[in-house]
Scaffold this motif. Structure first.
Motif, PDB file in Angstrom:
ATOM      1  N   ILE A 130       0.802  -1.207   0.052  1.00  0.00           N
ATOM      2  CA  ILE A 130       0.012   0.223   0.114  1.00  0.00           C
ATOM      3  C   ILE A 130       0.873   1.208   0.008  1.00  0.00           C
ATOM      4  CG2 ILE A 130      -1.559   1.402   1.383  1.00  0.00           C
ATOM      5  CD1 ILE A 130      -2.814  -1.652   1.986  1.00  0.00           C
ATOM      6  N   LYS A 131       2.060   1.233   0.794  1.00  0.00           N
ATOM      7  CA  LYS A 131       2.878   2.524   0.776  1.00  0.00           C
ATOM      8  C   LYS A 131       3.471   2.711  -0.495  1.00  0.00           C
ATOM      9  CE  LYS A 131       3.997   2.465   5.715  1.00  0.00           C
ATOM     10  NZ  LYS A 131       4.910   2.191   7.015  1.00  0.00           N
ATOM     11  N   TYR A 132       3.892   1.690  -1.109  1.00  0.00           N
ATOM     12  CA  TYR A 132       4.602   1.704  -2.314  1.00  0.00           C
ATOM     13  C   TYR A 132       3.516   2.098  -3.479  1.00  0.00           C
ATOM     14  CZ  TYR A 132       7.003   0.002  -6.755  1.00  0.00           C
ATOM     15  OH  TYR A 132       7.549   0.190  -7.647  1.00  0.00           O
ATOM     16  N   ALA A 133       2.490   1.571  -3.400  1.00  0.00           N
ATOM     17  CA  ALA A 133       1.419   2.124  -4.328  1.00  0.00           C
ATOM     18  C   ALA A 133       0.994   3.478  -4.348  1.00  0.00           C
ATOM     19  CB  ALA A 133       0.133   1.136  -4.350  1.00  0.00           C
ATOM     20  N   LYS A 134       0.852   3.991  -3.230  1.00  0.00           N
ATOM     21  CA  LYS A 134       0.504   5.329  -2.793  1.00  0.00           C
ATOM     22  C   LYS A 134       1.796   6.283  -3.535  1.00  0.00           C
ATOM     23  CE  LYS A 134      -2.008   5.188   1.249  1.00  0.00           C
ATOM     24  NZ  LYS A 134      -2.760   5.392   2.669  1.00  0.00           N
ATOM     25  N   ARG A 135       3.041   5.896  -3.547  1.00  0.00           N
ATOM     26  CA  ARG A 135       4.159   6.623  -3.868  1.00  0.00           C
ATOM     27  C   ARG A 135       3.950   6.650  -5.238  1.00  0.00           C
ATOM     28  NH1 ARG A 135       9.247   7.889  -1.682  1.00  0.00           N
ATOM     29  NH2 ARG A 135       8.062   7.963   0.243  1.00  0.00           N
TER      30      ARG A 135
END
Length: 137
Positions: free
Chosen positions: A6-11
């Motif tokens: 999720i953190k990666y996708a937000k970036r």
């Protein structure tokens, strides 16, 4: 979905927003030819600022914790993003204002920048889709 994903996708979503935001600044060669001197100055300044923001975003992409399952696609994405930034530089550098305030447009270079931009955006879209598919599995 894992929190890491999720953190990666937000970036990645932030990067996508940046790419969309610059699309309004890119002009066709025909549009550039009819811009006023002041419009050219404003556009060049906007593109310079955008390049700075993209450089920051690129560094951010390099530093993000990348999930193992998409590391190879991420590496390719960073390369395509660098190509995208280069395309903006080419576009910006191919339109100049001379010392006597004449607008100089190097159309072949401008077209080269447009082509590189198109190619890199297409590749970024494919890679982003592939990364999303892998993260959702």
């Amino acid at each position: 979905m894992k929190e890491e994903y999720i953190k990666y996708a937000k970036r990645l979503d932030t990067i996508g927003d940046l790419i969309i935001s610059i699309s309004n600044l890119i002009k066709t060669p025909e549009e550039v030819k009819i811009l006023s001197l002041e419009d050219i100055r404003v556009n060049k300044n906007d593109l310079n600022e955008t390049i700075r923001r993209f450089e920051y975003a690129k560094e951010s992409l390099k530093e993000v914790k990348v999930p193992f399952i998409v590391q190879s696609q991420h590496k390719k994405m960073v390369q395509r993003f660098e190509e995208y930034i280069e395309s903006i530089r080419i576009l910006n550098n191919s339109v100049n204002i001379s010392a006597n305030n004449e607008i100089q447009i190097y159309e072949s270079e401008y077209n080269k920048g447009l082509e590189l931009q198109k190619k890199s955006v297409e590749e970024l879209e494919k890679l982003t889709q592939l990364i999303g598919d892998k993260l959702l599995k």
